[in-house]
Design an enzyme around this catalytic site. Sequence first.
Site, short mmCIF file in Angstrom:
data_model
loop_
_atom_site.label_atom_id
_atom_site.label_comp_id
_atom_site.label_asym_id
_atom_site.label_seq_id
_atom_site.Cartn_x
_atom_site.Cartn_y
_atom_site.Cartn_z
N LEU A 1 0.85 -1.19 0.00
CA LEU A 1 0.00 0.00 0.00
C LEU A 1 0.88 1.25 0.00
O LEU A 1 1.62 1.49 0.95
CB LEU A 1 -0.91 0.02 1.23
CG LEU A 1 -1.81 1.25 1.37
CD1 LEU A 1 -2.91 1.22 0.33
CD2 LEU A 1 -2.43 1.30 2.76
N HIS B 1 6.02 3.15 11.95
CA HIS B 1 6.67 4.30 11.32
C HIS B 1 5.65 5.44 11.17
O HIS B 1 4.47 5.20 10.90
CB HIS B 1 7.19 3.88 9.95
CG HIS B 1 8.14 4.84 9.32
ND1 HIS B 1 7.73 6.03 8.75
CD2 HIS B 1 9.48 4.80 9.15
CE1 HIS B 1 8.78 6.67 8.26
NE2 HIS B 1 9.85 5.94 8.50
#
Length: 338
Positions: free
Chosen positions: A126, A230
């Site tokens: 993605l 992240h």
Amino acid sequence: MLVIRPIEQRDFPTLKQIAIESGHGFTSLPVNDEILQNKIDHSIASFAGRAAGKGECLYFFVAEDSDTGDVVGTTALEADLGLSSPFYTYLLGKQVHCSPKLGIYNVVETLTLTNDYTGSTELCTLFLREQARKGLNGRLLSKCRFMFLAEFSELFDNRVMAEMRGVSDEQGKSPFWSWLQEHFFSMDFPTVDYLTGIGQKGFIADLMPKYPIYVNLLSKEARAVIGKTHDKTRPALRLLEEEGFSWRGYVDIFDAGPSVECDLRQIRTVRHGRHLKVRIGDVADAGKHLISNTRFDDFRALIGDVAVNEEKAQAVMTEEVARLLKVEDGDTVRLVEM
């Protein structure tokens, strides 16, 4: 308007640019021409020869701007993980050290190397390019996969998972990997990330510690990032959490990012989706919907304005929306209200 479609050979140059833009830690898109071409070939073959059931198929989609023709994002489904190449994760668990005679009871966390996701379906790859990160584009890119899962559920495992990119800096340095590198390896994080992306995973079995790792023996920096995501991946994680995905203790073996999962039948978009017949006409009372056609090799999905006629079980849409979905009056579409 963004439209989701299967990847094609002509998308290679843009796919390579997206691989460059995705940066360190995005293992599923290495900057390697042969691997990227293999992914396109694998996906085209998967769409061309529909399997009788779950198999080692890759369904790779791109998001195309219908006005410009530019590809601005990617997303994919790996139907059956870990059969040809082992799929490793760490499982965060607990070990009890107890001595009643001494009155000591200690519980310590451990990381155990597993192949527990073998056979599962993975949501992967993605990525939305920076110029397209606006409006509902991110939601479309994430949720379109659930429309495909719902429509062709026999091709996928009931256990659906997604790896979230873990913590690393702009230079690709991972605090978790830094500890592993110091004690077990002699390669930096970008190198192992790249080798994994191109399928060279033999070093994992050769060099990874075979026994559970005691978390309290890790550096403070490494412990702090276990199960953490992240910064750039947090929006993707939030979208999955909205769908019912949760973290169950599995983390990536390199950056310790969380792997989240959900039962296919419990995914929100799968549960709430329904089939309606197409009618092209006035959409004055329309609302935003996630819509897909029901075709396999010519799958299309988008977010558009649709007026639902409950009495006739119809999805009323404009000619433009119908054209982009490649449907006509009387065809069936899958619909989920946004």
